[in-house]
Design a protein around this motif. Structure first.
Motif, PDB file in Angstrom:
ATOM      1  N   ASP A 181       2.208   1.947  -3.605  1.00 54.17           N
ATOM      2  CA  ASP A 181       1.469   1.208  -2.573  1.00 54.17           C
ATOM      3  C   ASP A 181       0.331   0.398  -3.207  1.00 54.17           C
TER       4      ASP A 181
ATOM      5  N   SER B  13      -3.384   3.427  -7.990  1.00 57.70           N
ATOM      6  CA  SER B  13      -2.399   3.304  -9.072  1.00 57.70           C
ATOM      7  C   SER B  13      -2.025   1.861  -9.402  1.00 57.70           C
TER       8      SER B  13
ATOM      9  N   ASP C 127      -3.493  -0.187  -2.844  1.00 59.53           N
ATOM     10  CA  ASP C 127      -4.753   0.246  -2.241  1.00 59.53           C
ATOM     11  C   ASP C 127      -5.777  -0.850  -2.474  1.00 59.53           C
TER      12      ASP C 127
END
Ligand code: GTP
Ligand code: MG
Length: 535
Positions: free
Chosen positions: A195, A184, A197
């Protein structure tokens, strides 16, 4: 209008490459909150031209400074001294994270106002509900929510900067490696606080070496042999995880989760407040981020609906930041995309249609999985569908409130309902690894909660459509009404009948939200923020 077509026409790899290059020319400086911004920039510009800068707060005040040339950073590093710590000892790893202090605190900071800091977190749900109530249509409520929740330009830059800082560490072992954000942070559906990634890309290594065509010999590297790609990933991540733990300034709480389906290293990056997940050998996920990026860039309604559905699900505990039998944001996004493919005419194409538009450069076979689709947004014809988000939101809840989950599966590749190949309660076919179910973790009771809530929300919106609720009074309406906790009750209807005076009721609801929020506040980067922004 609702069907605004995005003006952004760059491909995903182009955007990524541009941002990564920009991040490599950028430094992160912890500095006093009260600082003369002009003098600060003048001081730094001794090392070269500054393209842009901004400040934010996370366990102190930080400046993000992008130089025009990479050499400026070397010049800055040359004059930066090692910390003089009396009792502790510093690991002498020279990074691009610095601390700037004032030589004369009393005179230099005395008359300064604090610098302007860019926001890095979403507003509280109670504040959001108030904002939504002052929009003039459900459609604009969805856009308001998206404007409040989406990643800012500064936050995206910061995410790329963290990747580039981790890349500096990985490059100590693998000089040709790159670290790229996925999920995202880059798929256009990221919410402030989500978060980070990261994908450690080692595949480029050795790709450029050309085999000598002449001569009588071949030369090959001697390398450690391991039984599988998975073992190789685990070993690499283990070593890089140790490096991040031992060398990375501000990288704390490093956990090596190497036995997961997709091995990863998890840590917090304190200077930015990001929760980071580093993986490798995860190229399919990078490709699915690109696919979502394409869908999110095609039509503004896509992002607005996905943001609202994700926010709605989080507020009601349908999704969670703790792993478990919940529906994930990724699954919810797939469901929303599927719903948009099923409209007449469809708002977004199916994955197979995107594959049909692909040219030879778009061909991607990753670990035997066909991940081919057109990258060029200009090739995809805009939809003729002009439905408003008012209609789409109501129909989304209606559609999934009545979906035959017991026998049917969701498939964005075909854009068609299909029979479930196995009896998981919720079956969403993985678009690339087509034999896998993206929502295999979801149990029946979590699915039932989703369905019950979807039905209630469809009902509430229908009541409003029938004029049972007036936009003129100050009662939460439209999307705002769907985010209220009362909607989770089994007896929404009876509650509605019993309600007290409107203003009193809103006050009580907002107070209860505030209390709930206070309880779930987390300390994110020195700021008190609502916990559900974590994912
Ligand atoms: P957030 O909840 O905002 O973090 O959304 P996200 O899309 O980043 O999800 P998450 O961090 O859980 O996962 C990151 C990426 O990994 C996703 O965007 C997907 O590309 C991929 N991913 C996550 N879950 C699954 C899954 O169940 N199956 C597959 N194939 N890929 C997944
Ligand atoms: Mg994520």
């Amino acid at each position: 209008t609702d069907s605004k077509v995005s003006t952004q026409k760059k491909t995903f790899p182009e955007v990524q490459a541009e941002r990564l290059e920009q991040a490599q020319r950028t430094v992160l400086i912890n500095c006093p909150a009260k600082i003369d911004e002009r003098k600060f920039l003048k001081y730094l510009s001794h090392h070269g031209k500054i393209n842009s800068h901004y400040f934010y707060e996370s366990y102190g005040t930080y400046a993000v400074v992008e130089f025009s040339e990479k050499d400026s950073i070397t010049s800055l590093q040359d004059v930066t001294r090692m910390p003089g710590i009396e009792e502790e000892c510093a690991v002498p790893f020279k990074s691009r994270v610095f601390t700037l202090t004032l030589k004369n605190l009393s005179t230099q900071a005395a008359d300064q106002a604090p610098v302007h800091c860019h926001k890095q977190a979403t507003i509280l749900v109670s504040e959001l509900i108030q904002k939504l109530c002052s929009a003039d249509s459900v459609s604009n409520q969805l856009y308001t929510l998206m404007d409040e929740y989406q990643l800012t330009e500064e936050n995206i830059k910061l995410r790329f900067l963290v990747c580039s800082l981790i890349q500096d560490i990985a490059c100590a072992y693998f000089p040709e490696s790159t670290v790229k954000p996925f999920g995202s942070s880059v798929n256009t559906f990221g919410k402030l606080g989500c978060d980070l990634d990261m994908f450690l890309d080692l595949d480029e290594i050795g790709q450029n070496s050309t085999r000598a065509k002449t001569g009588a010999f071949y030369m090959e590297y001697q390398m450690k042999r391991v039984p599988s790609e998975r073992t190789a990933s685990q070993r690499i991540l283990s070593v890089i995880g140790d490096c991040i733990d031992n060398l990375g300034p501000g990288c704390v709480g490093v956990q090596k989760i190497l036995n997961a389906r997709c091995p990863l290293v998890r840590f917090s990056h304190q200077p930015t407040g990001f929760q980071c997940d580093l993986t490798t050998n995860n190229r399919v996920a990078l490709r699915s981020s690109e696919l979502l990026y394409i869908y999110g860039s095609l039509d503004s309604r896509v992002r607005a609906l996905v943001f609202s559905v994700r926010c709605w699900a989080r507020v009601h505990g349908i999704t969670s930041n703790i792993p478990g039998h919940w529906i994930t944001n990724f699954s919810l996004t797939m469901m929303t995309l599927f719903f948009l493919q099923k409209r007449t005419p469809p708002i977004i194409p199916t994955l197979d249609q995107l594959k049909a538009l692909a040219d030879s450069e778009d061909k991607h076979i990753i670990q035997g999985n066909d991940c081919t689709f057109a990258s060029n947004l200009n090739k995809i014809k805009p939809t003729e569908n002009t439905e408003t988000l008012d209609v789409l939101l109501g129909d989304f809840f209606e559609y999934f409130g009545n979906f035959a989950f017991n026998k049917n599966s969701i498939n964005i590749r075909k854009g068609k309902v299909q029979n479930k190949p196995e009896p998981s309660p919720l079956y969403i076919q993985n678009p690339f690894e087509q034999t896998l179910n993206v929502s295999k973790n979801v149990n029946q009771s979590q699915l039932d909660r989703f369905v019950a809530l979807a039905r209630e929300c469809a009902w509430i919106l229908q009541q409003e459509d029938k004029g049972h609720s007036s936009l003129s009074n100050s009662q939460p309406w439209g999307l705002a009404a769907l985010l209220l906790p009362s909607v989770t009750s089994n007896s929404v209807k009876s509650k509605r009948r019993k309600r007290g005076p409107t203003s009193e009721r809103i006050k009580n609801l907002l107070d209860s939200l505030k209390i709930n929020n206070e309880n779930s506040l987390v300390n994110n980067g020195g700021k008190r923020t609502f916990s559900n922004q974590a994912r």
